[in-house]
Design a protein around this motif. Structure first.
Motif, PDB file in Angstrom:
ATOM      1  N   ALA A   1       0.777  -1.397   0.366  1.00 12.50           N
ATOM      2  CA  ALA A   1      -0.182  -0.018   0.134  1.00 12.50           C
ATOM      3  C   ALA A   1       1.193   1.308  -0.110  1.00 12.50           C
ATOM      4  CB  ALA A   1      -1.376   0.241   1.551  1.00 12.50           C
ATOM      5  N   VAL A   2       2.080   0.967   0.729  1.00 12.27           N
ATOM      6  CA  VAL A   2       2.750   2.089   0.573  1.00 12.27           C
ATOM      7  C   VAL A   2       3.576   2.844  -0.826  1.00 12.27           C
ATOM      8  CG1 VAL A   2       5.397   3.337   1.583  1.00 12.27           C
ATOM      9  CG2 VAL A   2       2.672   2.748   3.362  1.00 12.27           C
ATOM     10  N   ALA A   3       3.817   1.449  -0.776  1.00 11.36           N
ATOM     11  CA  ALA A   3       4.577   1.679  -2.407  1.00 11.36           C
ATOM     12  C   ALA A   3       3.567   2.110  -3.277  1.00 11.36           C
ATOM     13  CB  ALA A   3       5.084  -0.048  -2.741  1.00 11.36           C
ATOM     14  N   ASP A   4       1.976   1.582  -3.568  1.00 11.72           N
ATOM     15  CA  ASP A   4       1.608   1.828  -4.319  1.00 11.72           C
ATOM     16  C   ASP A   4       1.204   3.782  -4.467  1.00 11.72           C
ATOM     17  OD1 ASP A   4       1.245  -0.648  -5.335  1.00 11.72           O
ATOM     18  OD2 ASP A   4      -0.271  -0.885  -4.313  1.00 11.72           O
ATOM     19  N   ARG A   5       0.998   4.022  -3.054  1.00 17.21           N
ATOM     20  CA  ARG A   5       1.413   5.618  -2.706  1.00 17.21           C
ATOM     21  C   ARG A   5       2.298   6.307  -3.017  1.00 17.21           C
ATOM     22  NH1 ARG A   5      -0.807   3.608   1.641  1.00 17.21           N
ATOM     23  NH2 ARG A   5       0.524   4.780   3.417  1.00 17.21           N
ATOM     24  N   MET A   6       3.732   5.754  -3.118  1.00 17.48           N
ATOM     25  CA  MET A   6       4.584   6.587  -3.885  1.00 17.48           C
ATOM     26  C   MET A   6       5.399   6.598  -4.948  1.00 17.48           C
ATOM     27  SD  MET A   6       6.176   8.052  -0.969  1.00 17.48           S
ATOM     28  CE  MET A   6       3.967   8.484  -0.525  1.00 17.48           C
ATOM     29  N   PHE A   7       4.542   5.727  -5.421  1.00 16.49           N
ATOM     30  CA  PHE A   7       4.565   5.878  -7.331  1.00 16.49           C
ATOM     31  C   PHE A   7       3.433   5.961  -7.747  1.00 16.49           C
ATOM     32  CE2 PHE A   7       3.150   2.958 -11.042  1.00 16.49           C
ATOM     33  CZ  PHE A   7       4.684   3.029 -11.546  1.00 16.49           C
ATOM     34  N   GLN A   8       2.817   5.936  -7.194  1.00 18.55           N
ATOM     35  CA  GLN A   8       1.725   7.905  -7.556  1.00 18.55           C
ATOM     36  C   GLN A   8       2.348   9.194  -7.308  1.00 18.55           C
ATOM     37  OE1 GLN A   8      -2.083   7.513  -5.456  1.00 18.55           O
ATOM     38  NE2 GLN A   8      -2.338   5.138  -6.234  1.00 18.55           N
ATOM     39  N   GLU A   9       3.797   8.883  -6.702  1.00 20.24           N
ATOM     40  CA  GLU A   9       4.210   9.876  -6.684  1.00 20.24           C
ATOM     41  C   GLU A   9       5.755  10.484  -7.489  1.00 20.24           C
ATOM     42  OE1 GLU A   9       2.319  12.717  -4.463  1.00 20.24           O
ATOM     43  OE2 GLU A   9       0.825  11.853  -4.343  1.00 20.24           O
TER      44      GLU A   9
ATOM     45  N   ILE B   1       7.215   8.214  -6.760  1.00 17.20           N
ATOM     46  CA  ILE B   1       8.615   6.816  -5.831  1.00 17.20           C
ATOM     47  C   ILE B   1       8.984   5.914  -6.371  1.00 17.20           C
ATOM     48  CG2 ILE B   1       9.882   7.342  -3.959  1.00 17.20           C
ATOM     49  CD1 ILE B   1       8.854  10.595  -3.533  1.00 17.20           C
ATOM     50  N   HIS B   2       9.809   5.158  -6.176  1.00 16.12           N
ATOM     51  CA  HIS B   2       9.228   3.825  -6.784  1.00 16.12           C
ATOM     52  C   HIS B   2      10.183   3.598  -5.000  1.00 16.12           C
ATOM     53  CE1 HIS B   2       9.903  -0.379  -7.881  1.00 16.12           C
ATOM     54  NE2 HIS B   2      11.177  -0.382  -8.202  1.00 16.12           N
ATOM     55  N   ILE B   3       9.637   2.334  -4.605  1.00 11.79           N
ATOM     56  CA  ILE B   3       9.985   1.658  -3.720  1.00 11.79           C
ATOM     57  C   ILE B   3       9.610   0.128  -3.668  1.00 11.79           C
ATOM     58  CG2 ILE B   3       9.370   1.874  -0.646  1.00 11.79           C
ATOM     59  CD1 ILE B   3      10.189   3.622  -1.773  1.00 11.79           C
ATOM     60  N   SER B   4      10.548  -0.654  -3.327  1.00 12.53           N
ATOM     61  CA  SER B   4      10.927  -1.871  -3.785  1.00 12.53           C
ATOM     62  C   SER B   4      10.201  -2.830  -2.940  1.00 12.53           C
ATOM     63  CB  SER B   4      11.732  -2.496  -4.097  1.00 12.53           C
ATOM     64  OG  SER B   4      12.125  -3.794  -4.542  1.00 12.53           O
ATOM     65  N   THR B   5       8.976  -3.900  -2.614  1.00 11.16           N
ATOM     66  CA  THR B   5       8.539  -4.320  -1.946  1.00 11.16           C
ATOM     67  C   THR B   5       9.356  -6.038  -1.438  1.00 11.16           C
ATOM     68  OG1 THR B   5       6.711  -4.747  -3.112  1.00 11.16           O
ATOM     69  CG2 THR B   5       6.188  -3.003  -1.318  1.00 11.16           C
TER      70      THR B   5
ATOM     71  N   GLY C   1      14.654   1.244   0.783  1.00  8.83           N
ATOM     72  CA  GLY C   1      14.251   2.908  -0.469  1.00  8.83           C
ATOM     73  C   GLY C   1      12.951   3.767   0.170  1.00  8.83           C
ATOM     74  N   LEU C   2      12.989   3.298   1.845  1.00 11.01           N
ATOM     75  CA  LEU C   2      12.216   4.202   2.595  1.00 11.01           C
ATOM     76  C   LEU C   2      13.294   5.497   2.471  1.00 11.01           C
ATOM     77  CD1 LEU C   2       9.587   2.568   4.143  1.00 11.01           C
ATOM     78  CD2 LEU C   2       9.010   3.968   2.449  1.00 11.01           C
ATOM     79  N   LEU C   3      14.095   5.645   3.228  1.00  9.62           N
ATOM     80  CA  LEU C   3      15.501   5.902   4.313  1.00  9.62           C
ATOM     81  C   LEU C   3      15.737   6.653   2.539  1.00  9.62           C
ATOM     82  CD1 LEU C   3      16.778   3.317   6.257  1.00  9.62           C
ATOM     83  CD2 LEU C   3      15.948   5.160   6.834  1.00  9.62           C
ATOM     84  N   ARG C   4      16.533   5.736   1.680  1.00  8.43           N
ATOM     85  CA  ARG C   4      17.070   6.469   0.115  1.00  8.43           C
ATOM     86  C   ARG C   4      16.291   7.724  -0.078  1.00  8.43           C
ATOM     87  NH1 ARG C   4      18.368   2.070  -1.154  1.00  8.43           N
ATOM     88  NH2 ARG C   4      16.707   1.407  -2.495  1.00  8.43           N
ATOM     89  N   ALA C   5      14.807   7.935  -0.435  1.00  2.79           N
ATOM     90  CA  ALA C   5      13.593   8.806  -0.405  1.00  2.79           C
ATOM     91  C   ALA C   5      12.907   9.890   0.797  1.00  2.79           C
ATOM     92  CB  ALA C   5      12.461   7.602  -0.617  1.00  2.79           C
ATOM     93  N   GLY C   6      14.161   9.847   1.724  1.00  5.01           N
ATOM     94  CA  GLY C   6      14.121  10.530   2.577  1.00  5.01           C
ATOM     95  C   GLY C   6      12.658  10.893   2.784  1.00  5.01           C
ATOM     96  N   LEU C   7      11.999   9.634   2.955  1.00  4.09           N
ATOM     97  CA  LEU C   7      10.350   9.339   3.844  1.00  4.09           C
ATOM     98  C   LEU C   7      10.458   8.453   5.080  1.00  4.09           C
ATOM     99  CD1 LEU C   7       8.882   7.731   0.896  1.00  4.09           C
ATOM    100  CD2 LEU C   7       8.821  10.259   1.533  1.00  4.09           C
TER     101      LEU C   7
END
Length: 80
Positions: free
Chosen positions: A32-40, A42-46, A55-61
């Protein structure tokens, strides 16, 4: 602040603190988090909890605080 000993534990703690996603599994929460980030844009691998947290750390989230209870190597050397 969320404290966790592992990436998997961090995901559980993040999910538990999420108002809308407490009832999801950890895997569903990551997706769910990765889907929301993709809409923004930002690619976060699961693929795994470690990769998801990285991925969250790298994206600054998500940020990691230094563990102040452990002396650094330089202090250890000068105190001996």
């Amino acid at each position: 602040m969320i404290e966790a000993a592992s990436s998997a534990e961090a995901i559980t703690r993040l999910r538990e603190s999420s108002w809308n996603e407490q009832n999801l599994s950890d895997r569903a929460y990551m997706e769910a988090v990765a889907d929301r980030m993709f809409q923004e844009g930002i690619h976060i691998s699961t693929v795994s909890p470690d990769i998801f947290i990285a991925g969250l750390l790298r994206a600054g989230l998500l940020t990691r605080e230094a563990d102040d209870t452990q002396p650094d190597a330089a202090k250890q050397e000068t105190e001996r």
